[in-house]
Scaffold this motif. Sequence first.
Motif, PDB file in Angstrom:
ATOM      1  N   UNK A  43       0.830  -1.196   0.000  1.00  0.00           N
ATOM      2  CA  UNK A  43       0.000   0.000   0.000  1.00  0.00           C
ATOM      3  C   UNK A  43       0.866   1.249   0.000  1.00  0.00           C
ATOM      4  N   UNK A  60       1.589   5.242   0.632  1.00  0.00           N
ATOM      5  CA  UNK A  60       1.139   6.247   1.590  1.00  0.00           C
ATOM      6  C   UNK A  60       0.887   7.593   0.934  1.00  0.00           C
ATOM      7  N   UNK A  61       1.655   7.889  -0.107  1.00  0.00           N
ATOM      8  CA  UNK A  61       1.484   9.201  -0.727  1.00  0.00           C
ATOM      9  C   UNK A  61       1.185   9.014  -2.203  1.00  0.00           C
ATOM     10  N   UNK A  62       0.692  10.071  -2.815  1.00  0.00           N
ATOM     11  CA  UNK A  62       0.337   9.978  -4.216  1.00  0.00           C
ATOM     12  C   UNK A  62       1.576   9.703  -5.064  1.00  0.00           C
ATOM     13  N   UNK A 108       2.496   6.123  -4.863  1.00  0.00           N
ATOM     14  CA  UNK A 108       1.588   5.296  -5.656  1.00  0.00           C
ATOM     15  C   UNK A 108       1.962   5.373  -7.131  1.00  0.00           C
ATOM     16  N   UNK A 127      -4.883  -8.264   2.975  1.00  0.00           N
ATOM     17  CA  UNK A 127      -5.107  -7.022   3.702  1.00  0.00           C
ATOM     18  C   UNK A 127      -3.838  -6.673   4.486  1.00  0.00           C
ATOM     19  N   UNK A 157      -3.486  -4.838   6.853  1.00  0.00           N
ATOM     20  CA  UNK A 157      -3.680  -4.753   8.299  1.00  0.00           C
ATOM     21  C   UNK A 157      -3.447  -6.089   8.992  1.00  0.00           C
ATOM     22  N   UNK A 158      -3.529  -7.178   8.187  1.00  0.00           N
ATOM     23  CA  UNK A 158      -3.238  -8.485   8.764  1.00  0.00           C
ATOM     24  C   UNK A 158      -1.758  -8.544   9.169  1.00  0.00           C
ATOM     25  N   UNK A 164      -0.043  -5.927   9.888  1.00  0.00           N
ATOM     26  CA  UNK A 164       0.098  -5.000  11.013  1.00  0.00           C
ATOM     27  C   UNK A 164      -0.361  -5.654  12.310  1.00  0.00           C
ATOM     28  N   UNK A 178      -0.115  13.173   2.286  1.00  0.00           N
ATOM     29  CA  UNK A 178       0.055  14.074   1.149  1.00  0.00           C
ATOM     30  C   UNK A 178      -0.164  15.529   1.544  1.00  0.00           C
ATOM     31  N   UNK A 186       2.483   2.318  13.425  1.00  0.00           N
ATOM     32  CA  UNK A 186       2.097   1.893  12.080  1.00  0.00           C
ATOM     33  C   UNK A 186       1.951   3.064  11.119  1.00  0.00           C
ATOM     34  N   UNK A 206      -9.107  -8.981  12.096  1.00  0.00           N
ATOM     35  CA  UNK A 206      -7.900  -9.375  11.362  1.00  0.00           C
ATOM     36  C   UNK A 206      -7.301 -10.661  11.926  1.00  0.00           C
TER      37      UNK A 206
END
Lengths: 547, 339
Positions: A366, A368-370, A373, A440, A442-443, A445, B14, B52, B84
Motif C-alpha cells: 500500500x 502512503x502518498x500519491x 503510488x 489485507x 492490516x493483517x 500490522x 500528502x 504503524x 484481522x
Amino acid sequence: MTQTRRLVALAATAVVPLVVLGLFFVLPVSGMVGRGFVHGGRLDVGGVADVLARPEIRRAVWFTVWTSTVATVLALVLGLPAAYVLHRVAIPGRTWLRAFLVVPFVLPTVVVGVAFELLIGEGGPVAFLGLDGGPVAIVAGLVFFNASVVIRVVGGAWESLDPRPGEAAAALGASPRQVLRDVTLPTLRPAIVSAATVVFLFCATAFGIVLTLGGLRYSSVETQIYLLTTNLLDLQGAAALSILQLLVVTALLLAAARARRTPDAAVAHSQARLRRPTGADAPALVATFLLLVLVAGPIASLVVASLRNDGAWSLANYRALQTSGAHQALLVPVTDAVVNSLRIAVDATWMSLLLGLAVATVVTRRSRTRSERRLRAVLDGLFMLPLGVSAVTLGFGFLITLGRPPLELRDSPALIPIAQALVALPLVVRVLVPVLGGIDDRLRQAAATLGASPTRALLVVDLPVIWKPLLAAAGFAFACSLGEFGATSFLVRDDRPTLPVVIFRLISHPGDLDYGMALAASVILGATTAAVMLVVERLRVPSVGTF
Amino acid sequence: MTALSVRGLCVSYDGTPAVADAALDLDEGRVLAVLGPSGCGKSTLLRAVAGLEPATGTVCWHGEDLAATPTHRRGFALMFQDGQLFPSLTVARNVGYPLRIRRTPRAEAGARVAELLDLVGLAGFGDRLPATLSGGERQRVALARALAASPRLLLLDEPLSALDAGLRQRLAVDLRRILLAAGTTAVMVTHDHEEAFAVADDLAVMRAGRIVQSGPIAAVWRAPADPETALFLGYARVLDGPAASRLLFAAGLPEAPAVALRRSALTVVADGPLTGTVTEVRTTPGQLRLVVRTDAGDVDAVASLDRRVGPGDAVDLAVDATRMAALAGPSERAERTLD
C-alpha cells in the motif's frame, strides 16, 4: 523518519529487479533501437523511413496486421463460447476439457508449427485443402495458441460473475439472448477487451509459428527482423522494424493496462452454480467442439506421426534421439539438448520467480502518498514491457550489446536463462500480483502489534496464501522457458542447443530420419510442458494466465 | 503514574493533516477512550501510537521515547475493528500466535490459550477456523489474541462497531470486565459515547484531527468544553443567550453563556418553574418524548407514559440540574439534536 525508512525499503526491494531489467532488457533493446537511428556514426532518422518504405517490409507489416486481426477475431469467436461452456455449463469432463484447452498456451511454438505442418502438409489428412505454407495455416496456428488466452481471461471473469443482475433482467422479461447482450457482455467487456489486446499482441509478435508455417513466402514483422538479422545481415533494417514494433507494442500495452482497471481475478468471490446445458447453449457447444478439434487435430497427428517409421508403427524415431541425426545435422545428440533445456529451464525459473516476487511485492504494498503510488504504477508497467517486446528483438539486442566490453557475456552460460527469465517475468508477476494485492495489509500490522518481526509476519500472513500461486508461477515459468525459441535461437551455441532449437534445425534439414527425430523430440517437449501445465492447472490458482 | 505520554503528535497524508498536535497522558492500569466522529483521525492516532503510521512528535512509554522502536518491539497490541484474524490458523493457534513468537513452552501456552478463551467466553472454540465464527465471536478471539501478547498497552480500534446494537452493549460490559480482570492499560477508539462510558476511565474527545478535551470521564461529561463536544457526548440540545440564562436560573445554577441539556433534563410535572406548549409527541417504550415551546425557546422534555399529553397542551416542566451542563462558549449550531 518512518517515511524515509519505507522509501528505503521500497528502493531496496526494487533495486535487484531494476538492475536486472536495466542490464538485460533496457540496455539490449535500446542498443538495438540505437542501431536503427545511428548510421555511420551520425544520427540518421531518414534511414528508418527508407527501410519502412521498402516493398518487402511493407508487405510484412501489412501481413502482420491482417493475420493478427483475423486471428484475434477468430480466437474471440471460438474462445468466448468455450469460456462460457467451460465455466458456466455443467458438461461432463469439464475440468479435463478446461485443462486440455488451456495447455496450448505453453506449447512450444516450434512444436505447434511441426504439428500443423503434419496435418495440412504433403500427405497430411487435410492436405487436399491446399493450405500448406499459406496464410490460412498461420492464422489457424495463431488461433490454436490464443483461444486459450481468451478462455483463461474471460472464463475467470465469467465464473465469478454475479448472476443476480442477469436474473433481475430475466425477471423483467429479458430473453437469454437479451440478458447476454444487455447484462452479461457489458459486464465482461473489460475482460474481453483485455483478452483481445493481449491476443493481438501475442499474434503480432508470434515468431516460431510464422517461421515454421510461413517459410520464406510469408513473413511477419517478427520473422522479417529475424531474416534481416541472420540471413541478410541488414542490422539497420532489422532495427528499424524493431522500433516500429516497440512503438505499437507499447501503445497496445497501455491500452491493455487501461482495460485491466477492473477487479483482478482473485478479488471477486461470487461463484455461480453451473447450469445444465439447454437448447440455447447449442451454438456455444458447437463452437467449443470446433475449438477442441482445432486443438486436438494437430496434436493427435503429431503423436501418431512420431510413432510411424517406414510405414509401420515403431519407436525408431524416439530411439534415434540418442544420435545427432543423419549427416551430422546436429553437433550433439538430442538427449543432450533435452538435459540442457531442462537445466536452463530450472535456472530461468528461479530467476524469474525471485524477480517476479520482488516486483509483485513492490507494486502491491500500500502506498502512503500519491507520488509513491505513482512510482509503484510506473514500476508495474515497466516490468510488463518484456511481455510485448518481441523475443527476437531481445535476443538480437543481447547479441549486439552484451558481446563486447564492459559486458562481455556472449559466452556466459547464464545468458540464455536470463533472457528466458525476462520473457517469463510478466507472466510470473501477473500470477502473483492479484494474490499479494488481495492480502489485507492490516493483517501484517496485526501480526506486528502482536510482536512478530516483519519476517515472521510474512510467514504467518503471506506464506499460507502465496505458496500455491508461487508453485503455479514456477510451473508456468518452467513451461515457458522450455518452449522459448525466439530469444534463445539468437543466443544458443551450436554445441549446447536447447530442444526447440534442435527441433527447428532438424525440420530444416531434408531427410526422413531427421524429420522423424524432430517429431519425436516435439512430442517429448510438448508432453513435458503440457504435464507441467496440467499440474499447474490442478493448483486452481485463478490468476494463472490472466494478463 | 503516567505510563503512556504522547506529545505534539502529527500525522499527515500528502500534506493533509489527519492528526494535528495531539497530546495524551494515560496512567498505568487505566482505560482511555478516544471519542470522535468518523474521519476525525482517531484511528490514525491509535495507529501512530502503535508505530504503524509515520508521525512527528513523541510517543513515550514510562519516559522512554519510542520513535526508533518498530511496531513489533513496542509491546502494544492492536485489536482491529474487523479482528484481522489469520484466516489459515484455527482459533487456538490465532490466540497462541503471540505466545509462539515468544517461544512459550507448549504446555504453558496451551493452558494460557484455554484460559484466555474461557475469559472471553469461547471455551471449546479452539479448533474452529475464523471463517466459521460470527462477528461477535471473531472480535472475542481477536481480543483474546491481543491479550495473549501480554501487552504493556492494549490498543482497541473501534472493537465493537462492526457488531449489531444488542451484541455491542453486551460485549462492552464484557470488555470492561475483561480489561479490569487483566489489569490492562488500554486505549480504545470509538465513535459511540455509550461504549466509551461503558468501558473507559478516562476520555479524550477528538474532532477534525485535534483533541479538544480530555480528562476523567465523569469530569468531561459534567463539563463539556464546547457545544460540539456536548452534542457529541450525548447531550440532546445546546441553548445560549437569554434561553440559557432562563434555564440555568430555573435549575438554580449560576449564569453561563450556554447550556447543554440531556433529553431527560426537563420532565413534565404538575407544577414546575418552567411552562410551555407541547409541539411534538413521540412515544418510546419507556417514556414520552416531547418538544415543548417555552419562553426559553424549543426544548426537549420527557413525560411518563401515563401522562396524557398531546400537541397544543400547556404543561409545567421540572428542571434537573444534574442532567445539564453549563458551557463556557456560545453554541454555533444550537439547533442540532441527537437521538
